[in-house]
Design a protein around this motif. Sequence first.
Motif, mmCIF file in Angstrom:
data_model
loop_
_atom_site.group_PDB
_atom_site.id
_atom_site.type_symbol
_atom_site.label_atom_id
_atom_site.label_comp_id
_atom_site.label_asym_id
_atom_site.label_seq_id
_atom_site.Cartn_x
_atom_site.Cartn_y
_atom_site.Cartn_z
ATOM 1 N N THR A 130 -17.845 -16.187 26.921
ATOM 2 C CA THR A 130 -18.647 -15.354 27.808
ATOM 3 C C THR A 130 -18.064 -15.255 29.213
ATOM 4 N N MET A 182 -16.906 -18.344 17.548
ATOM 5 C CA MET A 182 -16.950 -18.615 18.970
ATOM 6 C C MET A 182 -16.966 -17.299 19.727
ATOM 7 N N LYS A 183 -17.807 -17.231 20.742
ATOM 8 C CA LYS A 183 -17.835 -16.102 21.650
ATOM 9 C C LYS A 183 -17.618 -16.633 23.063
#
Length: 140
Positions: free
Chosen positions: A4, A1-2
């Motif tokens: 943003t 998971m990133k």
Amino acid sequence: MKITSSAVSLNVEDVAASSAFLTDHFAFSEQMAADGFASLAREDAGMNVVFLRRGLATLPADQRDEHAAGLILAFVVEDLEGELARLQAEGVAITMPLTAEEWGERAFQVRDPNGVIVQLVDWNGPVAAQQVAPAGGADR
């Protein structure tokens, strides 16, 4: 998971009043707005603050009528006393006076027109200063 970006969403009665409070007193800007919705940001805040009108049909039924209660919208600032003086000069009621906690946190609180608690904080209390002081005192 990133991740943003980040946001906190708060259900309130009057979206425009909460939005105006953050823009007028805390230099947020409204990034998006529609009936019953406003998203505010500051370049240095690290998150958006979203206000949703209570009762919006787009909210899940179990959240629709909830009010932003039991939470504190906290911002760490560099000049806590300066911010306190500025808000008082702007006529904002201070709902919790400047306090210092044993763990080094200093803070005061205000409330927006919908009762959302906004707390300004620094970590310059006596304990925080002791923790960053070099071991053995100033002679080292």
